[in-house]
Design an enzyme around this catalytic site. Structure first.
Site, PDB file in Angstrom:
ATOM      1  CG  LEU A 247      35.517   3.021 -33.009  1.00 18.68           C
ATOM      2  CD1 LEU A 247      36.860   2.731 -32.314  1.00 18.68           C
ATOM      3  CD2 LEU A 247      34.456   2.678 -32.202  1.00 18.68           C
ATOM      4  CB  VAL A 248      33.554   2.464 -37.554  1.00 16.67           C
ATOM      5  CG1 VAL A 248      33.648   1.799 -39.072  1.00 16.67           C
ATOM      6  CG2 VAL A 248      33.360   1.868 -36.354  1.00 16.67           C
ATOM      7  N   GLY A 249      35.567   4.469 -38.840  1.00 15.05           N
ATOM      8  CA  GLY A 249      36.448   4.940 -40.394  1.00 15.05           C
ATOM      9  C   GLY A 249      37.809   4.922 -40.345  1.00 15.05           C
TER      10      GLY A 249
ATOM     11  CD1 TRP B 103      25.107   5.907 -15.676  1.00 16.38           C
ATOM     12  CD2 TRP B 103      24.859   5.945 -17.736  1.00 16.38           C
ATOM     13  NE1 TRP B 103      25.596   6.966 -16.291  1.00 16.38           N
ATOM     14  CE2 TRP B 103      25.443   7.256 -17.284  1.00 16.38           C
ATOM     15  CE3 TRP B 103      24.522   5.694 -19.170  1.00 16.38           C
ATOM     16  CZ2 TRP B 103      25.710   8.078 -18.305  1.00 16.38           C
ATOM     17  CZ3 TRP B 103      24.843   6.722 -20.207  1.00 16.38           C
ATOM     18  CH2 TRP B 103      25.486   8.047 -19.661  1.00 16.38           C
TER      19      TRP B 103
ATOM     20  N   GLY C 158      33.878   9.624 -42.953  1.00 16.38           N
ATOM     21  CA  GLY C 158      33.743   9.497 -41.495  1.00 16.38           C
ATOM     22  C   GLY C 158      35.097   8.902 -40.871  1.00 16.38           C
TER      23      GLY C 158
ATOM     24  CB  THR D 297      27.895  -6.109 -32.619  1.00 17.07           C
ATOM     25  OG1 THR D 297      27.328  -6.201 -31.477  1.00 17.07           O
ATOM     26  CG2 THR D 297      29.337  -6.394 -32.590  1.00 17.07           C
TER      27      THR D 297
ATOM     28  CG  ASP E 290      19.058  -2.101 -17.358  1.00 15.76           C
ATOM     29  OD1 ASP E 290      20.275  -1.639 -17.233  1.00 15.76           O
ATOM     30  OD2 ASP E 290      18.300  -2.983 -16.701  1.00 15.76           O
TER      31      ASP E 290
ATOM     32  CE  LYS F 296      24.048   4.550 -38.804  1.00 15.06           C
ATOM     33  NZ  LYS F 296      24.970   4.883 -39.819  1.00 15.06           N
TER      34      LYS F 296
ATOM     35  CB  SER G  30      23.779   0.375 -35.595  1.00 15.42           C
ATOM     36  OG  SER G  30      23.400   0.097 -34.071  1.00 15.42           O
ATOM     37  CB  SER G  31      23.526  -4.819 -33.531  1.00 20.68           C
ATOM     38  OG  SER G  31      24.069  -4.265 -32.354  1.00 20.68           O
ATOM     39  CB  CYS G  32      20.389  -0.304 -32.272  1.00 21.29           C
ATOM     40  SG  CYS G  32      20.558   1.202 -33.161  1.00 21.29           S
TER      41      CYS G  32
ATOM     42  CE1 TYR H 204      23.557   6.005 -35.375  1.00 21.52           C
ATOM     43  CE2 TYR H 204      22.925   3.909 -34.580  1.00 21.52           C
ATOM     44  CZ  TYR H 204      23.842   4.786 -35.163  1.00 21.52           C
ATOM     45  OH  TYR H 204      25.256   4.295 -35.617  1.00 21.52           O
TER      46      TYR H 204
ATOM     47  NE  ARG I 285      23.881  -2.941 -24.985  1.00 21.20           N
ATOM     48  CZ  ARG I 285      22.607  -3.214 -24.383  1.00 21.20           C
ATOM     49  NH1 ARG I 285      22.169  -4.385 -24.101  1.00 21.20           N
ATOM     50  NH2 ARG I 285      21.656  -2.181 -24.289  1.00 21.20           N
TER      51      ARG I 285
ATOM     52  CG  HIS J  45      28.462   3.427 -27.940  1.00 21.40           C
ATOM     53  ND1 HIS J  45      29.047   4.082 -28.990  1.00 21.40           N
ATOM     54  CD2 HIS J  45      27.137   2.894 -27.666  1.00 21.40           C
ATOM     55  CE1 HIS J  45      28.027   4.355 -29.961  1.00 21.40           C
ATOM     56  NE2 HIS J  45      27.243   3.651 -29.306  1.00 21.40           N
TER      57      HIS J  45
HETATM   58  P1  GDP Z   1      23.511   0.708 -26.140  1.00 24.77           P
HETATM   59  O1  GDP Z   1      24.070  -0.751 -26.552  1.00 24.77           O
HETATM   60  O2  GDP Z   1      22.825   1.234 -27.351  1.00 24.77           O
HETATM   61  O3  GDP Z   1      22.374   0.542 -25.211  1.00 24.77           O
HETATM   62  O4  GDP Z   1      24.170   1.655 -25.800  1.00 24.77           O
HETATM   63  P2  GDP Z   1      25.515   1.838 -24.503  1.00 24.77           P
HETATM   64  O5  GDP Z   1      26.822   1.258 -25.000  1.00 24.77           O
HETATM   65  O6  GDP Z   1      25.531   3.397 -24.408  1.00 24.77           O
HETATM   66  O7  GDP Z   1      24.826   1.168 -23.330  1.00 24.77           O
HETATM   67  C1  GDP Z   1      25.071  -0.116 -23.288  1.00 24.77           C
HETATM   68  C2  GDP Z   1      24.525  -0.554 -21.645  1.00 24.77           C
HETATM   69  O8  GDP Z   1      25.639  -0.294 -20.662  1.00 24.77           O
HETATM   70  C3  GDP Z   1      23.342  -0.230 -20.728  1.00 24.77           C
HETATM   71  O9  GDP Z   1      22.696  -1.101 -20.290  1.00 24.77           O
HETATM   72  C4  GDP Z   1      23.912   0.909 -20.117  1.00 24.77           C
HETATM   73  O10 GDP Z   1      22.770   1.194 -19.074  1.00 24.77           O
HETATM   74  C5  GDP Z   1      24.994   0.424 -19.705  1.00 24.77           C
HETATM   75  N1  GDP Z   1      25.910   1.327 -18.974  1.00 24.77           N
HETATM   76  C6  GDP Z   1      26.575   1.098 -17.675  1.00 24.77           C
HETATM   77  N2  GDP Z   1      27.219   2.305 -17.410  1.00 24.77           N
HETATM   78  C7  GDP Z   1      27.383   3.008 -18.323  1.00 24.77           C
HETATM   79  C8  GDP Z   1      28.029   4.263 -18.819  1.00 24.77           C
HETATM   80  O11 GDP Z   1      28.696   5.004 -18.105  1.00 24.77           O
HETATM   81  N3  GDP Z   1      27.821   4.746 -20.154  1.00 24.77           N
HETATM   82  C9  GDP Z   1      26.979   4.241 -20.840  1.00 24.77           C
HETATM   83  N4  GDP Z   1      26.852   4.536 -22.111  1.00 24.77           N
HETATM   84  N5  GDP Z   1      26.133   3.141 -20.643  1.00 24.77           N
HETATM   85  C10 GDP Z   1      26.326   2.430 -19.319  1.00 24.77           C
END
Ligand code: GDP
Length: 308
Positions: free
Chosen positions: A11-13, A198, A7, A160, A265, A136, A103-105, A132, A205, A175
């Site tokens: 980004l990471v690789g 969103w 990979g 993370t 969210d 993992k 991943s931390s998820c 996902y 985070r 992301h």
């Molecule tokens: P997660 O950490 O696995 O939930 O993945 P993400 O990095 O995609 O999203 C993190 C958070 O950012 C969530 O609460 C999303 O609702 C919020 N968020 C706000 N705007 C955006 C956007 O434009 N793209 C993404 N991916 N997330 C967003």
């Protein structure tokens, strides 16, 4: 010692490949153009010929909350196949060390914060990325199984939320951090009066710059050989709203931010307890603000813009 980074264009690789190159190691990177890890026979044949001593597995199908929600079948199936093929082939090729990156998820949605490694499998997962996460978790179990059954010195690291140059900046599938950089830079460029983000902006985070993870991989390879997976993060988090303010300020965007509450969210918080990794002598070096600045610069260069 020959190191193989799977990979290596991600980004990471790419950060891990750079780190080992800079440190003077004999390291090669593979991506899907060199060998398709979804193809079991091709993976076995590649490892039989290349005979690495160490594999760092940064090959995965990854994406933000939007992509994970939309394509759970691919996130589960492709990640399981990639990691199973690579581990089984590494076993046959007698690869001495294997570092599996997760991943931390993987942790329960309502895990106490900060999340310790032992909280794994103590409760239900966050629904938006459970496919996902389960792939993992299967990877962690596979590493443990190879250790128990064959005595392999293989380990797992759970980073993370990662960010940095080479990320996926797509507004739909990326992301949050790279997607926001794209949204704010594009809005500034086009003179758009508002940017739509969103969810509510209230989830928190934690973000780690890719070169810091590369340092952690190098240290873990040198010093760690146990069953338990290790968390890799900063141990600090911020709300998505705070992140949006930080990025918009760095970009110099002064328009309005609209929050689209119809978008998910995800989990409310997932900050990692990183004391085990810290005890090995690792600490992140890149401050969030500096990392964001570097990543914005990279994105503007890729877009062919003159960096302001
Ligand atoms: P997660 O950490 O696995 O939930 O993945 P993400 O990095 O995609 O999203 C993190 C958070 O950012 C969530 O609460 C999303 O609702 C919020 N968020 C706000 N705007 C955006 C956007 O434009 N793209 C993404 N991916 N997330 C967003």
């Amino acid at each position: 010692m020959k190191i193989l980074v799977a990979g290596s264009t991600g980004l990471v690789g790419s950060a891990i490949l750079d780190k080992f190159k800079k440190d003077g190691h004999n390291v090669v990177g593979i991506n899907s153009k060199v060998v398709d890890l979804l193809d079991r026979e091709a993976t076995f044949s590649y490892l039989k010929d290349s005979k690495p001593d160490v594999i760092v597995d940064a090959a995965a199908k990854v994406g933000g909350i939007g992509a994970n929600k939309k394509y759970p079948v691919e996130f589960l199936s492709e990640n399981l196949r990639i990691q199973n093929n690579l581990m089984d082939a590494a076993h046959e090729a007698k690869v001495e060390r294997f570092i599996f990156l997760g991943s931390s998820c993987i942790y329960p949605k309502n895990a106490p914060q900060p999340i310790k490694e032992e909280y794994l499998l103590t409760g239900p997962l966050e629904e938006t990325n459970s496919a996902y996460a389960i792939a993992k978790i299967a990877g962690i179990e596979a590493i443990k199984s190879f250790r128990r059954q064959y005595g392999h010195k293989w380990i797992s690291l759970m980073p993370t939320n990662m960010y940095g140059p080479g990320d996926n900046f797509d507004q739909e599938t990326g992301h949050v951090l790279p997607a926001l950089i794209n949204k704010f830079v594009s809005a500034k460029e086009s003179g758009s009066p508002s940017v739509t983000l969103w969810g509510t902006g209230s989830p928190k985070r934690e973000f780690l710059f890719s070169s810091d993870l590369a340092d952690a991989v190098s240290i873990a390879l040198e010093k760690y050989d146990e069953d338990l997976h290790l968390n890799v993060g900063t141990g600090e988090d911020l709300t998505i709203k705070e992140l949006a303010n930080l990025i918009s300020r760095e970009v110099g965007y002064r328009g309005e931010i609209i929050w689209d509450h119809t978008k998910p969210d995800g989990t409310l918080r997932k900050v990692l307890d990183v004391s085990r990794m810290n005890n090995l002598g690792w600490k992140p070096k890149v401050e969030l603000k500096d990392g964001i600045r570097k990543t914005i610069e990279y994105f503007k260069n890729v877009k062919g813009m003159v960096v302001a």
